[in-house]
Design a protein around this motif. Structure first.
Motif, PDB file in Angstrom:
ATOM      1  N   HIS A  35       0.906  -1.313   0.175  1.00 22.03           N
ATOM      2  CA  HIS A  35      -0.178  -0.126  -0.168  1.00 22.03           C
ATOM      3  C   HIS A  35       0.875   1.229  -0.186  1.00 22.03           C
ATOM      4  O   HIS A  35       0.382   2.157  -0.831  1.00 22.03           O
ATOM      5  CB  HIS A  35      -0.897  -0.251   1.163  1.00 22.03           C
ATOM      6  CG  HIS A  35      -2.072  -1.069   0.955  1.00 22.03           C
ATOM      7  ND1 HIS A  35      -2.859  -0.894  -0.059  1.00 22.03           N
ATOM      8  CD2 HIS A  35      -2.627  -1.643   1.986  1.00 22.03           C
ATOM      9  CE1 HIS A  35      -3.864  -1.985   0.421  1.00 22.03           C
ATOM     10  NE2 HIS A  35      -3.841  -2.243   1.408  1.00 22.03           N
ATOM     11  N   GLN A  36       1.831   1.181   0.817  1.00 20.50           N
ATOM     12  CA  GLN A  36       2.924   2.316   0.540  1.00 20.50           C
ATOM     13  C   GLN A  36       3.402   2.700  -0.731  1.00 20.50           C
ATOM     14  O   GLN A  36       3.362   3.842  -1.104  1.00 20.50           O
ATOM     15  CB  GLN A  36       3.856   2.074   1.753  1.00 20.50           C
ATOM     16  CG  GLN A  36       3.466   2.285   3.187  1.00 20.50           C
ATOM     17  CD  GLN A  36       2.898   3.526   3.701  1.00 20.50           C
ATOM     18  OE1 GLN A  36       3.762   4.615   3.241  1.00 20.50           O
ATOM     19  NE2 GLN A  36       1.814   3.654   4.223  1.00 20.50           N
ATOM     20  N   LEU A  37       3.689   1.386  -1.185  1.00 19.03           N
ATOM     21  CA  LEU A  37       4.378   1.661  -2.623  1.00 19.03           C
ATOM     22  C   LEU A  37       3.253   2.298  -3.641  1.00 19.03           C
ATOM     23  O   LEU A  37       3.471   3.080  -4.354  1.00 19.03           O
ATOM     24  CB  LEU A  37       4.739   0.104  -3.055  1.00 19.03           C
ATOM     25  CG  LEU A  37       5.782   0.101  -4.335  1.00 19.03           C
ATOM     26  CD1 LEU A  37       7.202   0.668  -3.937  1.00 19.03           C
ATOM     27  CD2 LEU A  37       5.811  -1.271  -4.649  1.00 19.03           C
ATOM     28  N   ASP A  38       2.138   1.902  -3.447  1.00 18.88           N
ATOM     29  CA  ASP A  38       1.158   2.075  -4.246  1.00 18.88           C
ATOM     30  C   ASP A  38       0.728   3.695  -3.937  1.00 18.88           C
ATOM     31  O   ASP A  38       0.634   4.292  -5.108  1.00 18.88           O
ATOM     32  CB  ASP A  38      -0.311   1.450  -3.968  1.00 18.88           C
ATOM     33  CG  ASP A  38      -1.649   1.592  -4.526  1.00 18.88           C
ATOM     34  OD1 ASP A  38      -1.307   2.168  -5.747  1.00 18.88           O
ATOM     35  OD2 ASP A  38      -2.458   1.160  -4.541  1.00 18.88           O
ATOM     36  N   SER A  39       1.016   4.205  -2.709  1.00 20.37           N
ATOM     37  CA  SER A  39       0.374   5.567  -2.433  1.00 20.37           C
ATOM     38  C   SER A  39       1.447   6.583  -2.941  1.00 20.37           C
ATOM     39  O   SER A  39       1.342   7.925  -2.595  1.00 20.37           O
ATOM     40  CB  SER A  39       0.227   5.777  -0.678  1.00 20.37           C
ATOM     41  OG  SER A  39       1.595   5.508  -0.204  1.00 20.37           O
ATOM     42  N   LEU A  40       2.566   6.095  -3.321  1.00 17.04           N
ATOM     43  CA  LEU A  40       3.842   7.075  -3.600  1.00 17.04           C
ATOM     44  C   LEU A  40       3.175   7.858  -5.085  1.00 17.04           C
ATOM     45  O   LEU A  40       3.750   8.909  -5.250  1.00 17.04           O
ATOM     46  CB  LEU A  40       5.051   6.337  -4.166  1.00 17.04           C
ATOM     47  CG  LEU A  40       5.839   5.556  -3.030  1.00 17.04           C
ATOM     48  CD1 LEU A  40       7.003   4.816  -3.659  1.00 17.04           C
ATOM     49  CD2 LEU A  40       6.212   6.637  -1.960  1.00 17.04           C
ATOM     50  N   THR A  41       2.363   7.499  -5.698  1.00 20.27           N
ATOM     51  CA  THR A  41       1.722   8.433  -6.589  1.00 20.27           C
ATOM     52  C   THR A  41       0.851   9.503  -6.120  1.00 20.27           C
ATOM     53  O   THR A  41       0.330  10.553  -6.782  1.00 20.27           O
ATOM     54  CB  THR A  41       0.674   7.512  -7.585  1.00 20.27           C
ATOM     55  OG1 THR A  41      -0.328   6.964  -7.011  1.00 20.27           O
ATOM     56  CG2 THR A  41       1.620   6.382  -8.309  1.00 20.27           C
ATOM     57  N   GLY A  42       0.540   9.694  -4.683  1.00 17.21           N
ATOM     58  CA  GLY A  42      -0.518  10.252  -4.403  1.00 17.21           C
ATOM     59  C   GLY A  42      -1.670   9.790  -3.972  1.00 17.21           C
ATOM     60  O   GLY A  42      -2.463  10.300  -3.378  1.00 17.21           O
ATOM     61  N   ASP A  43      -2.057   8.620  -4.533  1.00 17.40           N
ATOM     62  CA  ASP A  43      -3.399   8.242  -4.622  1.00 17.40           C
ATOM     63  C   ASP A  43      -3.116   6.458  -4.107  1.00 17.40           C
ATOM     64  O   ASP A  43      -2.270   6.092  -4.667  1.00 17.40           O
ATOM     65  CB  ASP A  43      -4.164   7.882  -5.601  1.00 17.40           C
ATOM     66  CG  ASP A  43      -4.808   9.515  -5.982  1.00 17.40           C
ATOM     67  OD1 ASP A  43      -5.431  10.029  -5.088  1.00 17.40           O
ATOM     68  OD2 ASP A  43      -4.491  10.124  -7.173  1.00 17.40           O
ATOM     69  N   THR A  44      -3.965   6.124  -3.506  1.00 11.44           N
ATOM     70  CA  THR A  44      -3.833   4.383  -3.213  1.00 11.44           C
ATOM     71  C   THR A  44      -5.004   3.866  -4.069  1.00 11.44           C
ATOM     72  O   THR A  44      -6.044   3.757  -3.591  1.00 11.44           O
ATOM     73  CB  THR A  44      -3.855   4.138  -1.743  1.00 11.44           C
ATOM     74  OG1 THR A  44      -3.025   4.904  -0.920  1.00 11.44           O
ATOM     75  CG2 THR A  44      -3.763   2.677  -1.423  1.00 11.44           C
ATOM     76  N   ASN A  45      -4.622   3.587  -5.206  1.00 10.64           N
ATOM     77  CA  ASN A  45      -5.665   3.012  -6.121  1.00 10.64           C
ATOM     78  C   ASN A  45      -5.102   1.672  -6.870  1.00 10.64           C
ATOM     79  O   ASN A  45      -5.873   1.274  -7.885  1.00 10.64           O
ATOM     80  CB  ASN A  45      -6.188   4.101  -6.870  1.00 10.64           C
ATOM     81  CG  ASN A  45      -5.029   4.511  -7.640  1.00 10.64           C
ATOM     82  OD1 ASN A  45      -3.760   4.131  -7.841  1.00 10.64           O
ATOM     83  ND2 ASN A  45      -5.107   5.611  -8.404  1.00 10.64           N
TER      84      ASN A  45
END
Length: 271
Positions: free
Chosen positions: A175-185
């Motif tokens: 999830h942390q890796l996913d959220s590096l874009t600014g969105d957790t999607n």
């Protein structure tokens, strides 16, 4: 004369900031180049046995990132849990496994909160004008800019069970890796040259197939929890990628190929 002092003061501030930036960069480089001690390696090998399969060429990278992670992150025990070196090393090794060979980094994580076992949170849900209060039992939780909250009982079990498809640390740090874009999607920052169209097709095809199997009550390669939404599917797919890589490579080759390209890792061919 006062106008003369302004540039000098500004230059001094710039010099201080430049030095601090250089010092941080230098420390980061030193930590990334520092190997673990033999004692630390033994602890990690016993608590996170999947690292034993990591190719020799990648082990210095993992060790450097573990050192950087431990330098950056403060571990805090909840409900009387004493944070030990074993807790720190086990969680750090599992978290850094995802980014062993990737330029990605958990820039915003400063704290990991660790409970002895499953913990409870209160969360409200809305049904029209009615608010329902709920008490939920959790094994882990990940906030977009930190912290990550974990049950040590389940983090320990996840590290030890290298091929059971359950790993709360890998799940939450996915999830942390996913959220590096600014969105957790479920859409992380892709690697340079990795086509979005290929990523989208592989992920959506696998997700829809997974949801259908879960709804029919069939056994699934990826944990059924991944059927909830795209971000949970991404996190659980990452877990399966590490813990059931050969099975994923055989049953979901397109999904495996995309995750392998994203992380620059190929666990299906580790010894």
């Amino acid at each position: 004369m006062s106008w003369l002092f302004f540039p000098l003061g500004a230059l001094a501030i710039v010099a201080v900031l430049s030095y601090r930036n250089w010092a941080r960069k230098r420390r980061r480089e030193q930590l990334l180049a520092t190997p673990l001690t033999s004692e630390q390696r033994e602890v990690i090998a016993s608590l996170v046995p999947i690292v034993r399969r990591l190719p020799e060429t990648l082990r210095p990278k993992l060790e450097g990132k573990i050192n950087l992670f431990l330098d950056q992150v403060t571990f805090r025990g909840n409900q009387g849990l004493e944070i030990t070196e074993e807790i720190r090393l086990s969680i750090a090794a599992q978290a850094c496994l995802l980014i062993t060979n990737s330029p990605a980094w958990y820039n915003t994580i400063r704290n990991v909160l660790v409970h002895p076992s499953a913990f409870h949170i209160h969360r409200n849900s809305h049904d029209g004008l009615v608010v329902h209060e709920g008490r939920h039992s959790m094994l882990g939780e990940s906030w977009a800019r930190g912290p990550v909250i974990l049950s040590w009982e389940h983090a320990l079990h996840g590290g030890l069970g290298e091929d059971d498809g359950h790993n709360v640390v890998i799940h939450e740090f996915a999830h942390q890796l996913d959220s590096l874009t600014g969105d957790t999607n479920g859409i992380p920052i892709l690697r340079k040259g990795q086509a979005y169209e290929g990523w989208e097709k592989a992920m959506l095809d696998a997700f829809h197939k997974h949801v259908e199997r879960v709804e029919r009550g069939h056994n699934t390669l990826i944990d059924p929890y991944g059927a909830n939404n795209h971000q949970e599917f991404f996190a659980e797919a990452i877990v399966a990628f590490f813990e059931k890589p050969r099975l994923m490579h055989r049953e979901e080759p397109a999904l495996y190929a995309q995750l392998s390209e994203l992380l620059a890792l190929d666990p299906a061919h580790w010894d």
